[in-house]
Design an enzyme around this catalytic site. Structure first.
Site, PDB file in Angstrom:
ATOM      1  N   SER A  56      12.260  20.563  -0.603  1.00  0.00           N
ATOM      2  CA  SER A  56      11.141  21.441  -0.225  1.00  0.00           C
ATOM      3  C   SER A  56      10.344  21.781  -1.474  1.00  0.00           C
ATOM      4  CB  SER A  56      11.667  22.718   0.426  1.00  0.00           C
ATOM      5  OG  SER A  56      12.355  23.484  -0.554  1.00  0.00           O
ATOM      6  N   ASP A  94       9.897  17.906   2.230  1.00  0.00           N
ATOM      7  CA  ASP A  94       9.923  18.797   3.394  1.00  0.00           C
ATOM      8  C   ASP A  94       8.738  19.776   3.266  1.00  0.00           C
ATOM      9  OD1 ASP A  94      11.001  19.955   5.673  1.00  0.00           O
ATOM     10  OD2 ASP A  94      12.455  21.183   4.580  1.00  0.00           O
ATOM     11  N   HIS A  95       7.952  19.899   4.309  1.00  0.00           N
ATOM     12  CA  HIS A  95       6.824  20.857   4.333  1.00  0.00           C
ATOM     13  C   HIS A  95       5.857  20.727   3.164  1.00  0.00           C
ATOM     14  CE1 HIS A  95       8.096  23.047   7.867  1.00  0.00           C
ATOM     15  NE2 HIS A  95       9.328  23.061   7.377  1.00  0.00           N
ATOM     16  N   GLU A 146       3.164  17.768  11.712  1.00  0.00           N
ATOM     17  CA  GLU A 146       3.676  18.816  12.613  1.00  0.00           C
ATOM     18  C   GLU A 146       2.581  19.373  13.503  1.00  0.00           C
ATOM     19  OE1 GLU A 146       6.527  21.556  11.026  1.00  0.00           O
ATOM     20  OE2 GLU A 146       6.001  23.148  12.454  1.00  0.00           O
ATOM     21  N   GLY A 235      14.356  23.572  11.575  1.00  0.00           N
ATOM     22  CA  GLY A 235      15.008  24.856  11.865  1.00  0.00           C
ATOM     23  C   GLY A 235      16.187  24.725  12.808  1.00  0.00           C
ATOM     24  N   SER A 237      19.621  24.722  12.145  1.00  0.00           N
ATOM     25  CA  SER A 237      20.965  25.158  11.768  1.00  0.00           C
ATOM     26  C   SER A 237      21.579  25.926  12.925  1.00  0.00           C
ATOM     27  CB  SER A 237      20.906  26.052  10.522  1.00  0.00           C
ATOM     28  OG  SER A 237      20.774  25.244   9.363  1.00  0.00           O
ATOM     29  N   ASN A 277      16.697  18.655  11.139  1.00  0.00           N
ATOM     30  CA  ASN A 277      16.751  19.287   9.816  1.00  0.00           C
ATOM     31  C   ASN A 277      17.781  20.417   9.785  1.00  0.00           C
ATOM     32  OD1 ASN A 277      14.541  17.677   9.411  1.00  0.00           O
ATOM     33  ND2 ASN A 277      13.150  19.327   8.850  1.00  0.00           N
ATOM     34  N   SER A 280      20.055  25.874   6.420  1.00  0.00           N
ATOM     35  CA  SER A 280      20.762  27.163   6.326  1.00  0.00           C
ATOM     36  C   SER A 280      22.274  27.017   6.455  1.00  0.00           C
ATOM     37  CB  SER A 280      20.264  28.131   7.406  1.00  0.00           C
ATOM     38  OG  SER A 280      18.908  28.441   7.192  1.00  0.00           O
TER      39      SER A 280
END
Ligand SMILES: [Zn+2]
Length: 332
Positions: A56, A94-95, A146, A235, A237, A277, A280
């Site tokens: 990231s 990532d992002h 996205e 997101g 996890s 993905n 966390s």
């Protein structure tokens, strides 16, 4: 300009094609440091799974972009040393928040980038996504874009509320951007605090909070519009309660942390979702192991003493995800 193929990395194209037709998903694990990277590679080699190493913007700031890039190059050689002659490893941004960030990663040897314009107006998202795709494809780098907004906090990416992806927009978006995969919003969320207690129900058996279910109807509608097109879930996890309990029993104070149940991810992995993905859960596994070790050995001060069990714990978690949730084992 670094050619990722020369350092043994691969892009996502072939692996996504196989994952979509094979009904499984490729793990995308974030890494910020050596122990996480080692754990990811050990898990991927042991299970014979392809893997996406994700970096990231926050990780680049924390660890230094050059160092992370060389670690990924080292990861390929490390996998070979561990007994995997042809590792399938992607180095993915990532992002990415701008064309410039994506370009800088492509120039440094990343084999895949995400451009996240999901917070921008629709046409602006398309315009910059298209610009990233045009540059990336010159070097055979694959691009994830996205559509739809995830709630939660992940490094600099933060949103109070989620907006599900609109299935009626996906054909236009995928066609005009030329992206290779599409991250969608169907109720997953960034971070360890994915849902507020008032969004959840209480499990009568355990007294634990249960999150709202993922919007599988939206996923199905998207799949109908774009049959076989690689879909990505961010997101994702699961926020294992035993790790949260270990952290809290050893001086931590994590409150009402709730994740996405693994059964729902397993169901998603069997569909067009081909990249999941997970960040966390690795953070939680590492922190729980370190807190437990230091609580049991207050005299220890050599970082290797507590990072070794932390690495083991992350590796166990990655193997569990690969084998029991994503189904990407034995796919090399
Ligand atoms: Zn994300």
């Amino acid at each position: 300009m670094v050619d990722y193929k020369k350092i043994g990395l691969v892009n996502t194209r072939e692996m996504f094609k196989k994952a979509v037709s094979g009904g499984y998903a490729i793990p995308a694990f974030n890494f910020n440091n050596m122990e996480q990277m080692q754990a990811i590679i050990m898990a991927a080699v042991e299970t014979k799974s392809p893997v996406i190493l994700q970096v990231s913007k926050g990780a680049r700031e924390y660890a230094n972009p050059t160092l992370l890039r060389y670690m990924a190059e080292g990861a390929v050689e490390y996998a070979k040393e561990l007994g995997c002659p042809n590792p399938q490893i992607v180095l993915h941004l990532d992002h990415g928040d701008s064309f410039e960030t994506c370009k800088s990663c492509i120039d440094m040897g990343f084999s895949s980038v995400m451009y996240d314009g999901s917070a921008l107006p629709y046409e602006e998202n398309i315009r910059i996504s298209r610009q990233v795709v045009e540059y990336a494809h010159k070097y055979d780098v694959t691009v994830e874009c996205e559509l739809g907004v995830l709630a939660g906090v992940e490094d600099e990416v933060a949103s109070e509320v989620s907006h599900y992806t609109k299935p009626e927009e996906v054909i236009d978006f995928a066609t005009r951007t030329g992206c290779d995969s599409l991250a969608i919003s169907i109720g997953t969320s960034h971070g360890a605090y994915k849902f507020k207690p008032e969004q959840c129900t209480v499990d009568p058996k355990t007294g634990r909070l249960l999150p709202p279910p993922l919007a599988f109807d939206v996923l199905e509608a998207i799949e109908k519009k774009l049959p076989g097109f690689p879909i990505v879930l961010h997101g994702s996890s699961s926020v294992p309660q035993d790790e949260v309990d270990t952290i809290n029993a050893n001086g931590g104070a994590l409150k009402a942390a709730v994740g996405i149940p693994e059964e729902q991810l397993r169901k998603a992995a069997k569909s067009a979702v081909c990249k999941i993905n997970i960040d966390s859960d690795s953070r939680l596994a590492m922190t729980a192991a370190i807190r437990k070790h230091l609580a049991e050995h207050p005299d220890h001060f050599d970082p290797r003493q507590y990072l070794k069990p932390a690495r083991e714990s992350m590796k166990k978690m990655y193997i569990h995800k690969i084998v029991n949730v994503l189904g990407s084992n034995d796919k090399l």
